[in-house]
Write an enzyme that holds these catalytic residues in place. Sequence first.
Site, PDB file in Angstrom:
ATOM      1  N   GLY A   1      43.856  41.351  51.600  1.00 28.37           N
ATOM      2  CA  GLY A   1      43.232  41.553  50.285  1.00 28.37           C
ATOM      3  C   GLY A   1      43.816  40.606  49.265  1.00 28.37           C
ATOM      4  O   GLY A   1      45.025  40.454  49.160  1.00 28.37           O
TER       5      GLY A   1
ATOM      6  N   GLY B   1      43.012  40.674  45.778  1.00 28.17           N
ATOM      7  CA  GLY B   1      42.830  41.095  44.391  1.00 28.17           C
ATOM      8  C   GLY B   1      44.098  40.789  43.624  1.00 28.17           C
ATOM      9  O   GLY B   1      44.876  39.912  44.008  1.00 28.17           O
ATOM     10  N   PHE B   2      44.322  41.532  42.548  1.00 27.35           N
ATOM     11  CA  PHE B   2      45.503  41.228  41.728  1.00 27.35           C
ATOM     12  C   PHE B   2      46.809  41.416  42.512  1.00 27.35           C
ATOM     13  O   PHE B   2      47.727  40.609  42.401  1.00 27.35           O
ATOM     14  CB  PHE B   2      45.510  42.123  40.478  1.00 27.35           C
ATOM     15  N   GLY B   3      46.894  42.485  43.347  1.00 33.48           N
ATOM     16  CA  GLY B   3      48.128  42.744  44.087  1.00 33.48           C
ATOM     17  C   GLY B   3      48.427  41.673  45.124  1.00 33.48           C
ATOM     18  O   GLY B   3      49.521  41.099  45.157  1.00 33.48           O
TER      19      GLY B   3
ATOM     20  N   VAL C   1      39.243  43.021  58.109  1.00 33.92           N
ATOM     21  CA  VAL C   1      40.288  43.633  58.926  1.00 33.92           C
ATOM     22  C   VAL C   1      39.718  44.898  59.547  1.00 33.92           C
ATOM     23  O   VAL C   1      39.195  45.769  58.841  1.00 33.92           O
ATOM     24  CB  VAL C   1      41.528  43.956  58.078  1.00 33.92           C
TER      25      VAL C   1
ATOM     26  N   GLU D   1      32.738  49.872  28.092  1.00 32.11           N
ATOM     27  CA  GLU D   1      32.328  48.478  27.935  1.00 32.11           C
ATOM     28  C   GLU D   1      30.868  48.272  28.324  1.00 32.11           C
ATOM     29  O   GLU D   1      30.119  47.572  27.633  1.00 32.11           O
ATOM     30  CB  GLU D   1      33.240  47.580  28.788  1.00 32.11           C
TER      31      GLU D   1
ATOM     32  N   ASP E   1      45.620  49.385  44.070  1.00 37.59           N
ATOM     33  CA  ASP E   1      44.855  50.633  44.014  1.00 37.59           C
ATOM     34  C   ASP E   1      44.922  51.432  45.310  1.00 37.59           C
ATOM     35  O   ASP E   1      44.572  52.611  45.320  1.00 37.59           O
ATOM     36  CB  ASP E   1      43.382  50.335  43.693  1.00 37.59           C
TER      37      ASP E   1
END
Lengths: 441, 441
Positions: A16, A18-20, A84, A179, A316
């Site tokens: 993954g 993403g941000f992590g 995966v 938003e 997350d």
Amino acid sequence: MASHTSAARARIVIIGCGFGGLEATKALRNADVEITVVDRQNHHLFQPLLYQVATAGLTAPAIAEPIRRIFRRQPNVTVLMAEVTGLDAQARTVQLGDGQTLVYDHLIVAAGATHSYFGHDDWAAHAPGLKTLEDAYVIRRQMLMAYEEAESLRADAPVTERDALLTSVVIGAGPTGVEMAGTMVEIARHTLTGEFRRFQPKNARVLLIEGGPRVLGNYPQALSDSAKRQLEKIGVEVRLGARVTHIDAQGITLDEGGQTQRINAATVVWAAGVAASPLGKVVAAATGATLDRAGRVQVLPDLSLAGHPEISVVGDLAAAMSHVPGKDPAPVPGVSPGAKQMGRTAAANILRRMQGLAGLPFRYVNYGDLATIGRKAAVADVGVPLLGQLRFTGFPAWLFWLFIHVFFLIGFRNRLVVMIDWAWSYWTFERHARIVVKQDS
Amino acid sequence: MASHTSAARARIVIIGCGFGGLEATKALRNADVEITVVDRQNHHLFQPLLYQVATAGLTAPAIAEPIRRIFRRQPNVTVLMAEVTGLDAQARTVQLGDGQTLVYDHLIVAAGATHSYFGHDDWAAHAPGLKTLEDAYVIRRQMLMAYEEAESLRADAPVTERDALLTSVVIGAGPTGVEMAGTMVEIARHTLTGEFRRFQPKNARVLLIEGGPRVLGNYPQALSDSAKRQLEKIGVEVRLGARVTHIDAQGITLDEGGQTQRINAATVVWAAGVAASPLGKVVAAATGATLDRAGRVQVLPDLSLAGHPEISVVGDLAAAMSHVPGKDPAPVPGVSPGAKQMGRTAAANILRRMQGLAGLPFRYVNYGDLATIGRKAAVADVGVPLLGQLRFTGFPAWLFWLFIHVFFLIGFRNRLVVMIDWAWSYWTFERHARIVVKQDS
């Protein structure tokens, strides 16, 4: 370098980007290791601005960057676009969708989260969530096509049919829901002015539905109150304490304090529930880790798994706690700074273990809360060094929101383009990405 | 205005909002008429730059503009996003896909063209053409995914498998084919440098296949020769006099002077054949008009149909001739200036007929030929007032090409964004729209 043969270098697999996963990979940039980053998509997505793609304000490339481009100058990284499908924690291998196997010495699982419809998976078809670019395109298409259909209605069509086409419902009043609702009103009231001959877009309705007692439920009460006032001022109908009991192709059914109400709406957006990636179950089955109710993997204080110090879970997908000396452990909120900080800690702990040291516990630093509501409207609650905790709303908070989001975007070009787009739409009210492309070709 | 009731105003229906339909509608901006523009898409597309979307250099919104936005300040226009399914030339009605009917006093059919596979419709699945944004996304995805798959190949995969993934074939060496092939080489040689660990993108092959004896077959011979030299200099393998006899999922089969050759390629683009929109058949059946071999509708000198002065056909759907006094009628080439000029003539002739005058014959003004080959390379052959016919190649032609295309784009914002994108990619070799989004969700 001759003393480091390929086989001798530690193999790190990161699932993954993403941000992590992104931050973990960057934090290992100077390590003498072999990193393989695996992601189903070819791009890292700046999710905080995804709602702007869904509402036609930004194009996808402005908030998404090819993963292999990000790491082109980090030679210890190989990027694979793959799914995966399995994990063997004994053999220390990850299985990919194409049948290949990756061997690891250290594994970071950062597979993120998806929507949760609280057991009502049939709602997904009528109320798309907003996690990927695909989701954003689905919502954009749904919203723009509803206006097209309203213009195409026969003159003798019942007025309720047009009303339904011009009604949008956003379910869930967290930052994304706030938003989305704020922007949808702006589109109806300003962007589409003068473009239709058979109805007035400004008569469109936007409803924001929240089961809890306030909008931005995780924010301080004063900011929630301000956000609700700002939303109502620009024309959003905010319904608090309203529970969605049914969603179908024509609209939704609400339970408001025991009263059942039907709202027909062509556009319904799901911003209410989040569940961990299904990869959590794969990790639990392979390692014996336990999952919490949201499907997140329980991790040790250093983000690794009990019995498997070589496996960390971040972002997350992790049910992680923040450990501040002298305080009780506190849960980490599901926001991008949390994921980024976990990624950096997991990477640092891998380097420590390679030196024979124990991992350090994760400590979350909260820089504050920030949400935008629409044009010139936002709420902010941030800790500023020397100044302490600042809480502000309206135009100053909006400017601060703009600055922060441009600052954290990846790539100078993206920052430039987003700034131009925002300046442009500020003055003209235009939203330039209003192009509908058929999905089935 | 009180004297003009709605029913008294002439009703004009314009089918298709490409270059022909767009110009016709604009030309009627001051007329006291009721115009309905019908298009299957919600946007007008600047097709000359579509290959840049297919090759990830520009985003779709930079070259596409919502049709109703273009006409927001032209109150005599109603825009409907709909499919035309039928025409009744006696009743003067157009049938739409949703069952509705539009009544017209004057009709302009500007439905354009699509690809032709010369009877091999099964080739379409393996060799997409380039007419719509959907097509561009398909090609972009195919090209980018081939590189992803090459990086994901098992170490023991046969070398021919990787070679096929790194081979691209463009069929047809008209302007679109030349532009596609030139850009694909640039991506392999420059854009992707450093992004892959298991192969060198610069080893990718790009072949440009042409059945005729030269590239840019409709251009002057000297420009064709120059274009071929420039293509080969940047690394395109140009095959002239080569006929494609078979296309499947693995690649193509060529006949080169009686020699059969097999080329395995993951990316195959069809830039060879164009056929008129299927709407031509509908028009012919309803009016008795005849179609030429390419399916285009034969029109009278004033672009209207024999026996139906109230129906005009313009653009790629029209088999139109240019009528210059004192010269033989000459066919109009299928380029955007031709379509635009026809649209203006058809609109002017409607206004003449409303005044009881006969339509004027169409006269095509050829401003020249222009094609780009890649970075800093192009060919141009243009007529310049006072200077006469100018023919130039290489860097000056490339700058001229840039200028012309930015100039003709719709909307100041698009011009600004495209200029920034081009300046950016000129200095960095980046192509920022390299985001692959799954199609099936």
